[in-house]
Enzyme design. Structure first.
Site: not given
Ligand code: BG6
Length: 482
Positions: A143, A173, A177, A211, A230, A235, A330
């Site tokens: 992405k 991704h 998980k 986050e 994003d 996700h 964030k």
């Molecule tokens: C990414 C985003 O795809 O996923 C980021 O671009 C984000 O902004 C991240 O921080 C979060 O992934 P994870 O695995 O740390 O939850």
């Protein structure tokens, strides 16, 4: 189970993603015996390296990422011997013939596009022109997959003109998980939950991806994207799909992706008063190390959201009347990704209303402290009458599963090996991505047309106050972030 011998070409092999995720993931799979010593990982990037200096970069990256686990230096040495490097120009002809010479016709072949999306088309074209595509060739795309429906369609069309859909692996991704996969197992391998998994029994569902980190070094990208593009479009959309979808007939790529797609198609447009956008402010007294978002991106008038909360409706037979509340942001109080399925009240309170309201909540903790908790109501011990109390039935994977549960493999370990195995189940199909954008675009267009400005929230908080009101208006409240 070891995978077949493969040649994995990583375009952008010295970039951030390769160093933080892809190379360490490969090393762990190597240590687990899944990657055979015959496999080759070929770094390809503009940076002038030879095999030796690339191996040194990879070794540093792996050591840095392995700080919490043991990094066996002997194994690392054997892994590094599988690495090679070709200096290559994505926009020119330099390096391509050399790359062709590194590839073994008998190996599974995968090209990992870990580069800026503007380079995708050039890479795809040269892979074809230099005749690098074999029947076993796979293309892995990271992405952002477009920034709206239009650009996603263009990207899909470009990929389709060069490769077959079965060769294209679009990574989200989150699907790699462990706990996200567990969500499907919990739903579909237990008789207990599925009969209750609908609007008759579920009051509402919350999906939180909080986050504590800020935007890191990605100011340019993030300021053009924001939390909706994003995180929500990909996700959180995937988490929503896996939570809401019908049981697929079997766990296979197209049956699963068909069901996810139906959920996206069932999403209603989101009403303006069901959207809360926020942007983080500096942490009071710690402005130097925790500056505001606008300071971090050097754009004092930025209206990019770093937080978003939405009330979403899946308009189908199963979910009519049960809202899904999504939020992500964030610089929040903690890093915590959780899905909470909040059940309805029991239909009749035979113990009276003493002690307030008691409800069952199934909480799936995706990260950290992975596990599942079911909140159940029991009698408060003691002679004081029938007082009720809520207690957690808790399964923390680290406790229940030992070391395997304590250190679930990183998402990239699973996903990269799935690419080699040729299993697309945990990758997004082109129509899914487009449907997600088709739902996202009008939401963004709406706030742009209204000139909405995100609400400020304090670094280290749970987000803007309006997000609390979003649920309070419905007589509900967010489950805690920690
Ligand atoms: C990414 C985003 O795809 O996923 C980021 O671009 C984000 O902004 C991240 O921080 C979060 O992934 P994870 O695995 O740390 O939850």
């Amino acid at each position: 189970i070891p995978v077949e011998d493969f040649d994995l070409v990583i375009f952008g092999a010295t970039g951030d993603l390769a160093r933080r995720k892809i190379l360490p993931a490969l090393f762990r799979r190597f240590c687990a015996g899944q990657m055979s010593p015959g496999a080759r990982v070929i770094g390809a990037a503009k940076t002038r390296h030879d095999a030796e200096s690339f191996r040194a970069v990879a070794a540093d990256a792996i050591r840095e990422q392995s700080s919490d686990r043991c990094c066996d230096e002997a194994a690392l040495g054997r892994f590094l011997a599988c690495l090679d490097y070709v200096p290559l120009d994505a926009l020119g002809e330099t390096g391509w013939t050399d790359l062709a010479g590194h590839l073994d016709p008998g190996h599974v072949r995968a090209f990992y596009f870990s580069v800026r999306p503007m380079l995708f088309a050039e890479l795809a074209r040269r892979i074809r022109d230099y005749d690098l595509v074999t029947p076993g060739t796979r293309i892995v795309v990271e992405k952002p997959f477009g920034r709206d429906l239009h650009s996603a369609r263009d990207l899909n069309a470009m990929l389709a003109s060069n490769f077959a859909e079965r060769q294209i692996y679009r990574i989200d991704h989150y699907l790699g998980k462990e706990t996200v996969q567990n969500l499907m197992v919990v739903r579909f391998a237990n008789m207990l939950f599925e009969p209750l998994w609908n609007s008759q029994y579920v009051d509402h569902i919350q999906i939180t991806v909080a986050e504590s980190e800020g935007i890191g070094s990605r100011a340019d990208y993030y300021n053009r994207a924001g939390a909706m593009r994003d995180m929500i479009q990909n996700h959180l959309m995937q988490l929503l799909c896996l939570t809401a979808m019908e049981p697929p007939a079997r766990f296979s790529p197209d049956t699963l992706r068909d069901e996810k797609l139906k959920v996206i198609h069932a999403l209603d447009p989101v009403l303006p008063h069901h959207i809360v956008r926020g942007q983080y402010e500096a942490m009071p007294g710690r402005e130097a190390d925790h500056p505001s978002y606008r300071q971090a991106v050097g754009d004092p008038r930025s209206t990019t959201e770093t937080y978003i909360a939405l009330r979403v409706h899946v308009s189908n037979w199963r979910w009519a009347g049960t809202p899904f509340y999504l939020r992500t942001g964030k610089r929040l109080v903690a890093r915590s990704s959780v899905i909470s399925v909040v059940f309805k009240d029991a239909p009749h309170a035979i113990f009276g209303q003493e002690g307030g309201r008691h409800i069952n909540v199934l909480t799936i903790r995706l990260q950290p402290n992975e596990g599942i908790t079911l909140q159940v109501t029991i009698k408060d011990p003691g002679p004081g009458g029938m007082r009720l109390v809520d207690v957690p039935l808790d399964m923390t994977f680290a406790e229940a599963l030992g070391p395997e549960g304590e250190h679930p493999p990183d998402a990239y370990e699973r996903l990269v090996m799935d690419v080699i195995r040729g299993d697309q189940t945990l990758f997004m199909r082109g129509d899914e991505v487009e449907a997600a954008w088709a739902w996202t675009d009008p939401i963004i267009a709406g706030w742009e047309a209204r000139g909405d400005v995100p609400k400020p929230y304090e670094t280290g908080s749970t987000g803007p106050r309006d997000a609390e009101l979003l649920l309070a208006r419905d007589n509900r409240e967010w489950r805690g972030i920690r």
